[in-house]
Design an enzyme around this catalytic site. Structure first.
Site, PDB file in Angstrom:
ATOM      1  CE  LYS A   1      -3.854   2.010   2.649  1.00  0.00           C
ATOM      2  NZ  LYS A   1      -4.658   1.883   3.881  1.00  0.00           N
TER       3      LYS A   1
ATOM      4  CB  SER B   1      -8.101   0.776   5.874  1.00  0.00           C
ATOM      5  OG  SER B   1      -8.808   1.979   5.947  1.00  0.00           O
TER       6      SER B   1
ATOM      7  CB  SER C   1      -8.144   3.585   3.094  1.00  0.00           C
ATOM      8  OG  SER C   1      -7.199   2.977   3.951  1.00  0.00           O
TER       9      SER C   1
END
Lengths: 484, 100
Positions: free
Chosen positions: A78, A177, A153
């Site tokens: 990420k 997330s 997210s």
């Protein structure tokens, strides 16, 4: 070598049998990213040359007979987790050109374990969002339905794993997330206990809530990744030196007599009927496998979102004060004074949701409001943690849905921030209570969208979480793949 | 307590954020809705509840500070590498002292 559905287990079997090479798998993965990323938007940076170079180095190691726990595994990271020499943007204009001078500890450990960083994945800006629509560099599409969100997210990581653009991925989880994108994309997502994985090099959002966690295709792969990244790190004073058990050895299929708590608060109004049915069907299957089902209460569940959005935004407003155009990232042009430069840099560099959260966090911490909002939220957080302690006196794991709905449509909740926040109703609890939780896929809706089930455990009981999730997966494998 | 546009302007100033007129209007409405929602917490009596000041503090763990051993830092070169306007080993910024 087929890379669709490729897991660490299968890759390692093939490498040991010399049926493939690290380079071949790496090259195939890069080809697939190039073919599909234009449609999905999962990656912001592809680490092509370095990944291939490293693959060749690892093949040479293999030829010498060396072995490492994640040997040759293509990993997606990420883009809010620092990678040395590889752009790390947090999907924000304010860090559009930031190249970290160091690796996050989790990344360092993956590299030591033989993994290959294949690229950096899209996410909501600074991990703030539930749909991945807040990225400054474009949306991510759900591999199961291009008109739906992948969840946020860590939407890029979820989509990349589901679409086989990597074998495993790292995400970060502040209010769900990792678990929400896992649920929406039909893969496994684990949020470890707060302090289980070092936060060094994870760009801070809500420091008392943030944890790095794996997104994978199987529970066994989640165990393998956690094994590598867990443990005390002198660079993160909140990381725990609680012993790291052998997670893989814990996957013995044993589920007999495990007490699964079902909190009635997780099955109330707002929960989609199809999700409810699928989760209950799974709960009955756990019972068939030998688990004991008990009813528990988490009476403060309805206060979790309010509590979270005070604490997370307060911490964010403080953490994001560092983006001022001085030391790194974007700087607004032409400001005549320092103060003007700060204001304009932040105005131009941050997106709407980040500004909204900085504003809310600044408000709840400001003179006259601190006690009414921030201190109040810390007290409610203590009540939520107590709810779990009391529930865990009666059961070993707590089970429920990961999300009240399946993946929603792109744009559906963008006009109403509060409606978006409510997507996190079941995931936020684990962050507030600092306990581990995992989302596993347990079926598809009639429209063909994945449904996630969530299990929570006591602090540092990831081994039991993984064991029970794995027992379910083994008996009822989720083998469907997105139509790509 | 309802949030007004002048509250939004004051908060923006505290947060070093410049906002457009449109953003001010929008945030006034949205923050008012969010703040009204979070006031739900006032339904709970928390008089005797100690605030959770530490997240998931593991009673069995040892959070002892590390030993005070000197180690290498980033160094000036690396520390400046991402700077928008480095100059002679420093971060250069616009004028700090404002007139008036």
């Amino acid at each position: 070598m087929e890379i669709v559905g490729l897991t660490v287990d299968r890759l390692h079997e093939a490498l040991r049998a010399r049926a493939t090479s690290v380079r071949e798998v790496c090259a195939r993965t890069l080809e697939r990213i190039e073919a599909l990323n234009g449609r999905l938007g999962a990656f912001l940076t592809i680490n092509r040359d370095e990944a291939l170079q490293r693959a060749e180095d690892l093949d040479r190691e293999l030829a010498r007979g060396d072995w490492r726990p994640l040997m040759g595994v293509p990993v997606a990271i990420k883009d809010n987790i620092c990678t040395r020499g590889l752009r790390t943007t947090c999907a924000s204009k304010i860090l559009h050109n930031f190249v970290p001078p160091y690796n996050a500890t989790a990344v360092e450990r993956l590299l030591e374990a033989g993994a290959i960083i294949i690229g950096k994945t899209n996410c909501d800006e600074f991990a703030m969002g539930s749909s991945n629509e807040n990225s400054a560099f474009g949306i991510v599409r759900n591999p199961w339905d291009a008109e739906r969100v992948p969840g946020g997210s860590s939407g890029g990581s979820g989509a990349a794993v589901a679409a086989d653009l990597c074998v495993v991925a790292l995400g970060s989880d502040t209010g769900g997330s990792v678990r929400l994108p896992a649920a929406f994309c039909g893969v496994v997502g684990l949020k470890p206990t707060y302090g289980r994985v070092s936060r060094y090099g994870l760009v801070a959002y809500g420091s008392s809530l943030d944890q790095i966690g794996p997104i994978t295709k199987t529970v066994a792969d989640a165990a393998r990744v956690l094994q590598v990244i867990a443990g005390r790190d002198p660079r993160d004073s909140t990381s725990s030196n609680h012993p790291v058990p052998d997670y893989l050895a814990a996957l013995n299929g044993e589920i007999n007599g495990v007490r699964l708590g079902v909190p009635r608060e997780y099955f109330g109004p707002g929960l989609d009927e199809e999700v409810k049915e699928a989760v209950w069907r799974a709960i009955h299957r756990f019972a068939d496998l030998g688990a004991e089902i008990v009813e528990v209460r988490l009476p403060h569940t309805e206060y979790a979102i309010a509590c979270y959005y005070i604490i997370a935004t307060a911490e964010a407003s403080s953490n994001l004060a560092r983006y001022d155009g001085v030391r790194y990232g974007y700087r607004a042009e032409g400001a005549r004074t320092l103060r003007e430069m700060y204001r304009r840099t932040r105005h131009e560099g941050f997106g709407a949701e980040v500004k909204r959260r900085i504003m809310l966090g600044t408000y709840v911490l400001s003179a006259g409001y601190y006690d009414a909002y921030y201190l109040k939220a810390l007290k409610v957080r203590a009540l939520i943690e107590r709810d779990f302690r009391e529930a865990f006196a009666r059961c070993d794991l707590i089970v429920g849905p990961t999300s009240p709905t399946v993946a929603f449509r792109l744009g559906e909740k963008m006009a109403d921030p509060l409606a978006m926040y409510l997507s996190d109703v079941y995931t936020i609890m684990a962050n507030l209570a600092a306990i581990p939780a995992i989302s596993i896929p347990v079926g598809l809706s009639r429209e063909g969208l994945p449904i996630g089930l969530q299990l929570h455990a006591r602090p540092f009981e990831e081994a039991m979480l993984l064991r029970v999730a794995h027992a379910y997966e083994r008996a009822f494998p989720f083998s469907q793949k997105p139509p790509l | 307590m309802p949030i007004t546009k002048s509250d939004v302007e004051k908060i923006a100033q505290l947060a070093h954020l410049e906002l457009t007129e449109e953003e001010k209007e929008q945030f006034t409405v949205q923050l008012a809705a969010i703040v009204a929602y979070v006031e739900k917490l006032n339904e709970l009596d928390t008089t005797d509840v100690p605030p959770m000041a530490h997240a998931g503090r593991d009673e069995r763990a040892d959070y002892a500070q590390r030993d005070d051993i000197v180690s290498e830092g980033l160094g000036q070169d690396l520390a400046l590498r991402n700077a928008p306007d480095p100059a002679r080993g420093y971060f250069r910024v616009p004028k700090v002292i404002e007139e008036g």
